[in-house]
Design a protein around this motif. Structure first.
Motif, PDB file in Angstrom:
ATOM      1  N   LEU A 137     -30.604 -13.116 -13.577  1.00 32.61           N
ATOM      2  CA  LEU A 137     -30.885 -11.805 -12.956  1.00 32.61           C
ATOM      3  C   LEU A 137     -30.135 -11.796 -11.719  1.00 32.61           C
ATOM      4  O   LEU A 137     -29.564 -10.799 -11.124  1.00 32.61           O
ATOM      5  N   ARG A 138     -30.560 -12.766 -10.761  1.00 28.44           N
ATOM      6  CA  ARG A 138     -30.019 -12.770  -9.499  1.00 28.44           C
ATOM      7  C   ARG A 138     -28.275 -12.772  -9.502  1.00 28.44           C
ATOM      8  O   ARG A 138     -27.657 -11.980  -8.846  1.00 28.44           O
ATOM      9  N   SER A 139     -27.605 -13.346 -10.545  1.00 28.82           N
ATOM     10  CA  SER A 139     -26.269 -13.299 -10.602  1.00 28.82           C
ATOM     11  C   SER A 139     -25.712 -11.918 -10.789  1.00 28.82           C
ATOM     12  O   SER A 139     -24.881 -11.158 -10.483  1.00 28.82           O
ATOM     13  N   LYS A 140     -26.848 -11.190 -11.625  1.00 24.87           N
ATOM     14  CA  LYS A 140     -26.338  -9.851 -11.834  1.00 24.87           C
ATOM     15  C   LYS A 140     -26.649  -9.068 -10.663  1.00 24.87           C
ATOM     16  O   LYS A 140     -25.697  -8.094 -10.500  1.00 24.87           O
ATOM     17  N   VAL A 141     -27.547  -9.134  -9.795  1.00 24.40           N
ATOM     18  CA  VAL A 141     -27.600  -8.386  -8.647  1.00 24.40           C
ATOM     19  C   VAL A 141     -26.370  -8.629  -7.905  1.00 24.40           C
ATOM     20  O   VAL A 141     -25.820  -7.688  -7.348  1.00 24.40           O
ATOM     21  N   VAL A 142     -26.088  -9.698  -7.719  1.00 17.15           N
ATOM     22  CA  VAL A 142     -24.929 -10.131  -6.707  1.00 17.15           C
ATOM     23  C   VAL A 142     -23.730  -9.547  -7.171  1.00 17.15           C
ATOM     24  O   VAL A 142     -22.943  -9.061  -6.463  1.00 17.15           O
ATOM     25  N   THR A 143     -23.478  -9.758  -8.421  1.00 17.12           N
ATOM     26  CA  THR A 143     -22.191  -9.180  -9.037  1.00 17.12           C
ATOM     27  C   THR A 143     -22.169  -7.517  -8.791  1.00 17.12           C
ATOM     28  O   THR A 143     -21.231  -7.090  -8.344  1.00 17.12           O
ATOM     29  N   ARG A 144     -23.226  -7.015  -9.082  1.00 19.61           N
ATOM     30  CA  ARG A 144     -23.332  -5.639  -8.677  1.00 19.61           C
ATOM     31  C   ARG A 144     -22.874  -5.192  -7.231  1.00 19.61           C
ATOM     32  O   ARG A 144     -22.351  -4.189  -6.852  1.00 19.61           O
ATOM     33  N   GLN A 169     -35.968  -5.447 -15.265  1.00 24.42           N
ATOM     34  CA  GLN A 169     -35.294  -5.117 -16.467  1.00 24.42           C
ATOM     35  C   GLN A 169     -35.617  -3.716 -17.040  1.00 24.42           C
ATOM     36  O   GLN A 169     -35.033  -2.976 -17.798  1.00 24.42           O
ATOM     37  N   LEU A 170     -36.847  -3.409 -16.764  1.00 20.29           N
ATOM     38  CA  LEU A 170     -37.539  -2.258 -17.250  1.00 20.29           C
ATOM     39  C   LEU A 170     -37.068  -0.990 -16.780  1.00 20.29           C
ATOM     40  O   LEU A 170     -36.747   0.028 -16.822  1.00 20.29           O
ATOM     41  N   MET A 171     -37.228  -1.205 -15.003  1.00 19.79           N
ATOM     42  CA  MET A 171     -37.010  -0.048 -14.327  1.00 19.79           C
ATOM     43  C   MET A 171     -35.318   0.116 -14.066  1.00 19.79           C
ATOM     44  O   MET A 171     -34.909   1.112 -13.439  1.00 19.79           O
ATOM     45  N   GLY A 172     -34.475  -0.986 -14.346  1.00 18.31           N
ATOM     46  CA  GLY A 172     -33.265  -0.968 -13.874  1.00 18.31           C
ATOM     47  C   GLY A 172     -32.793  -1.924 -12.785  1.00 18.31           C
ATOM     48  O   GLY A 172     -33.651  -1.787 -11.779  1.00 18.31           O
ATOM     49  N   ILE A 173     -32.068  -2.661 -12.623  1.00 21.65           N
ATOM     50  CA  ILE A 173     -32.213  -3.491 -11.676  1.00 21.65           C
ATOM     51  C   ILE A 173     -31.656  -3.038 -10.373  1.00 21.65           C
ATOM     52  O   ILE A 173     -32.122  -3.640  -9.372  1.00 21.65           O
ATOM     53  N   ASP A 174     -30.822  -2.018 -10.362  1.00 20.95           N
ATOM     54  CA  ASP A 174     -30.703  -1.271  -9.014  1.00 20.95           C
ATOM     55  C   ASP A 174     -32.053  -0.866  -8.334  1.00 20.95           C
ATOM     56  O   ASP A 174     -31.935  -0.829  -7.221  1.00 20.95           O
ATOM     57  N   ALA A 205     -23.947  -7.013   1.716  1.00 20.66           N
ATOM     58  CA  ALA A 205     -23.498  -7.969   1.398  1.00 20.66           C
ATOM     59  C   ALA A 205     -22.136  -8.426   2.218  1.00 20.66           C
ATOM     60  O   ALA A 205     -21.955  -9.426   2.379  1.00 20.66           O
ATOM     61  N   ILE A 206     -21.537  -7.475   2.813  1.00 22.10           N
ATOM     62  CA  ILE A 206     -20.448  -7.540   3.423  1.00 22.10           C
ATOM     63  C   ILE A 206     -20.983  -8.087   4.793  1.00 22.10           C
ATOM     64  O   ILE A 206     -20.180  -8.934   5.155  1.00 22.10           O
ATOM     65  N   MET A 207     -21.805  -7.752   5.396  1.00 22.93           N
ATOM     66  CA  MET A 207     -22.564  -8.336   6.549  1.00 22.93           C
ATOM     67  C   MET A 207     -22.735  -9.750   6.316  1.00 22.93           C
ATOM     68  O   MET A 207     -22.348 -10.545   7.134  1.00 22.93           O
ATOM     69  N   GLU A 208     -23.261 -10.129   5.086  1.00 20.52           N
ATOM     70  CA  GLU A 208     -23.692 -11.519   4.894  1.00 20.52           C
ATOM     71  C   GLU A 208     -22.415 -12.185   4.865  1.00 20.52           C
ATOM     72  O   GLU A 208     -22.243 -13.324   5.330  1.00 20.52           O
ATOM     73  N   ALA A 209     -21.410 -11.768   3.908  1.00 22.65           N
ATOM     74  CA  ALA A 209     -20.040 -12.739   4.058  1.00 22.65           C
ATOM     75  C   ALA A 209     -19.705 -12.790   5.174  1.00 22.65           C
ATOM     76  O   ALA A 209     -19.145 -13.787   5.765  1.00 22.65           O
ATOM     77  N   LEU A 210     -19.558 -11.850   6.050  1.00 17.94           N
ATOM     78  CA  LEU A 210     -18.980 -11.853   7.443  1.00 17.94           C
ATOM     79  C   LEU A 210     -19.606 -12.909   8.341  1.00 17.94           C
ATOM     80  O   LEU A 210     -19.315 -13.800   9.079  1.00 17.94           O
ATOM     81  N   SER A 211     -21.265 -12.875   8.330  1.00 11.59           N
ATOM     82  CA  SER A 211     -21.875 -13.936   8.890  1.00 11.59           C
ATOM     83  C   SER A 211     -21.465 -15.109   8.586  1.00 11.59           C
ATOM     84  O   SER A 211     -21.610 -15.972   9.501  1.00 11.59           O
ATOM     85  N   PHE A 212     -21.523 -15.397   7.460  1.00 12.19           N
ATOM     86  CA  PHE A 212     -21.079 -16.782   6.857  1.00 12.19           C
ATOM     87  C   PHE A 212     -19.476 -17.139   7.298  1.00 12.19           C
ATOM     88  O   PHE A 212     -19.590 -18.363   7.718  1.00 12.19           O
TER      89      PHE A 212
END
Ligand code: SF4
Lengths: 473, 224
Positions: A379-386, A342-347, A395-402
């Motif tokens: 915070l996790r949901s923020k990371v994932v949405t981003r 939150q202080l550094m920026g979630i990215d 994220a794409i790899m993860e989706a494909l693997s599943f």
């Protein structure tokens, strides 16, 4: 930052592992005892939370009240939007007064703004005076634990370090080493033009800043040099002087399990005219550096209630394994996982909200009852949405693997074929029912843990055999 | 700093909180911090005994004397240690006991408070605690012109004299008393110091070591 890499390194470091277990076990047991012995502990935590909630909800008003009262006591107040501005304010004060060397007492906020490097670049020497911080500074390292910063070093490491850097003979008793540090640092205190401290609390009603410690170095830092500068995050406020009667015991008992710390200094402005010692100038630097940005999210706002006691670190199963160096920034452990992004920026710290098992041990010990699992999930949901928005490859790899996995396990023939293939493919690596090391990319799993091998006889077949023999069903 | 930073930070805070620029005015009172959980105060010597017990648990020596016995105790204490110089607070009470003159008369040097290096060279610092907290074994020292901060901090030995009537039961009671005094801002001292035991660290292998920066020894004399 790279949590994965740094934590793997920490887990492989045997010395660090035993030091971490030692220190966290000790502090955990002490906190447990102290809280059990305090009547109404849970009720006190609840009150503390309510007071912080109220304070943060009126932060602007309380900051103005604090500013007014610090001025009334003869002090000066500075506002810093970010780390750079805070550094420049402090360097400016030093320059204007011709300060060549600065003594420092332990402060997370000064680490947050990288003050030591800033001072050095400006040609001003900065000496850490807390024993643990002094050792770490001599070694050119970073603290591994919020309360015991040099805990990863053995007495022999320290002896060698002192022999090399201070030119003293090798000595191995902690008493002797401490004495050497005391003598060296006495000289630094007497010669310093300015003392820089943090603040555990700031009291709006009286304009007082509070420093809690055991060694006495913070007292020396705020008493001996002619100028005292305190750097305080804007969230460290308490409304009333009397609130300290609640917050001081909560802080100390949660941190070290002492009933109270050896020293507590309540500092209100510079020395009065007729006083014979104490600094002639007192400056308070109020640091925002991303804090105000946390206010807007009601779900995570409570991250600002933290009083930096360290209890959540000592009780965190992840921190106890990976230590303070893995979180990539000054704040570590559970509080680091929520405050750093939150202080550094979630990215810049997207892994941290995931560095938790959501077991909630941190929430159960936190003196202001921060609801970690809730904040982490947010915070996790923020990371994932981003990630989804930016369509990152992982994220794409993860989706494909599943998707692939689902196709395999939901079609019987494909599933059996896959099993048969794996059974053959695994043979070269199989060692007694487990796979100990696999080639890349699977090595990313097996480097740290074993993977169970696919059984030679599938369960379905064994089941059929059991059935035929009329065995147990 | 520019005035802009102040305005910008306040603006960001108000925006984050969803408030207008003027600020809405706070709820009349924040929630109360609570009050002492201790029962009725112990009678007679009770508080002093609780205080003594707390002190013995934190590596502090504690002694008792009547008002008439203080001078004798202090001179004996100093002789035993063989120190050559000392620093002392100039409070009305300590002056009325004549400690400083008596020690100087005995050939000891007194280090003036403004001389930090001088105090650093002395063997002992003598103060009179304004208050003490029985529950935690803490001394509470309020800085003032005759009560410099260095005396309880810089010498290797600190001897604090506590008048029995100034022992309070716990933190809650202490803050109640201080709150009363500090209501007038002019009465707030530059530094209010709590001292609980000698200076300590556990930074090397969690080994307890006394006297790292502050005094290695703390002695408390309770006077009734
Ligand atoms: S989050 Fe709670 S437990 Fe962790 S350091 Fe802050 S106050 Fe202590």
């Amino acid at each position: 930052m790279n949590f994965e890499r740094d934590s793997a390194r920490a887990v492989g470091d045997k010395k660090l592992q035993s030091a971490l277990i030692n220190v966290t076990d000790r502090f955990r047991a002490a906190r447990k005892r102290a809280s059990d012995e305090t009547p109404g502990w849970d009720d006190l935590r609840g009150r503390a939370r309510e007071i912080k909630k109220h304070t943060i909800a009126h932060l602007d008003e309380y900051l103005l009240e604090l500013e007014r009262n610090v001025r009334k006591a003869g002090g000066r107040v500075h506002w810093a939007r970010d780390a750079e501005e805070a550094r420049n304010i402090i360097i400016d004060i030093a320059r204007r007064n011709g300060v060549k060397s600065v003594v420092k007492s332990k402060s997370m906020a000064t680490e947050e703004i990288g003050l030591n490097d800033g001072l050095e670049a400006a040609g001003i020497r900065a000496v850490e005076t807390d024993l643990g911080e002094y050792i770490i500074q001599l070694a050119g390292e970073h603290p591994s634990h919020i309360i015991a910063p040099a805990i990863h070093k053995t007495r022999h490491d320290i002896s060698e370090l002192f022999a090399e850097k201070l030119g003293v003979p090798y000595m191995s008793e902690p008493q002797e080493l401490t004495k050497v540090a005391r003598e060296r640092l006495r000289g630094e205190f007497l010669g310093a033009g300015m003392g820089v401290s943090g603040a555990n609390f700031g009291v709006a009603e009286t304009g007082t800043i509070v420093i809690v410690e055991n060694e006495g170095n913070a007292r020396l830092t705020t008493t001996v040099p002619p100028i005292h500068v305190a750097l305080m995050g804007i969230e460290k406020l308490l409304p009333r002087f009397g609130d300290l009667s609640l917050f001081l015991p909560l802080l100390v008992r949660s941190a070290t399990g002492q009933k109270t710390s050896t020293y507590i200094s309540l500092i209100t402005g510079p020395r009065r005219d007729a006083d014979k010692d104490g600094p002639r100038e007192f400056h308070l630097v109020l640091l925002d550096n991303g804090r105000s940005g946390i206010l807007a999210d009601r779900e995570t706002r409570e991250s600002l209630y933290c009083i930096r006691c360290g209890a959540c670190l000592n009780n965190c199963p992840v921190y106890r394994k990976v230590g303070g160096h893995s979180y990539g920034w000054v704040y570590s452990g559970p509080i680091g996982t929520i405050i750093n992004p939150q202080l550094m920026g979630i990215d810049r710290a997207p892994e941290l909200p995931f560095a938790s098992s959501l077991c909630g041990a941190c929430r159960d010990v936190c003196p202001v009852k921060i609801d970690f699992p809730k904040v982490l999930l947010e915070l996790r949901s923020k990371v994932v949405t981003r990630k989804e928005k930016t369509g990152q490859a992982a994220a794409i790899m993860e989706a494909l693997s599943f998707r692939f996995w689902r196709a395999v396990v939901t079609h019987r023939r494909i599933y059996e074929l896959a099993l048969r293939l794996s059974r053959h493919a695994q043979r070269p690596w199989k060692r007694g029912g487990v796979l100990r090391s696999l080639p890349y990319p699977f090595s990313r799993w097996t480097d740290e843990r074993d993977f169970p091998a696919v059984s030679e006889t599938p369960f379905r077949e064994r089941w059929r055999k059991i059935d035929r023999k009329g065995g147990p069903r | 700093m520019t005035a802009d930073s102040r305005e910008e930070i306040l603006h960001r805070i108000r925006k984050g909180l969803g408030k207008g620029e003027g600020g809405e005015g706070k709820d009349p009172y924040p929630p109360e911090p609570g009050s002492s959980s201790a029962g009725a105060e112990p009678y007679g010597d009770g508080l002093a005994r609780v205080f003594e017990e707390s002190l013995s648990g934190i590596d502090t020596s504690v002694y008792r004397a009547g008002r008439d016995g203080v001078l004798e105790f202090v001179t004996g204490f100093i002789k035993e240690r063989g120190v050559k110089s000392f620093s002392i607070w100039e409070t009305e009470y300590l002056e009325s006991l004549g400690i400083a003159e008596s020690l100087e008369g005995g050939g000891l040097d007194i280090a003036p408070a403004e001389d930090k290096a001088g105090i650093a060279g002395t063997g002992i610092g003598i103060t009179e605690a304004d208050y003490a907290i029985a529950d935690t074994g803490s001394l509470v020292l309020l800085s003032a012109p005759g009560k410099p901060r260095g005396v309880s901090l810089i010498p290797p030995v600190h001897l604090a004299i506590v008048r029995k009537e100034n022992i309070l039961s716990d933190m809650w009671e202490l803050f109640g008393v201080l709150n009363g005094i500090y209501e007038s801002h002019d009465a707030i001292p530059a530094c209010t110091t709590f001292i609980t035991g000698p200076s300590r660290t556990a930074d090397i292998e969690l080994n307890l070591t006394l006297g790292v920066h502050g005094p290695k020894e703390l002695h408390v004399l309770i006077v009734s």
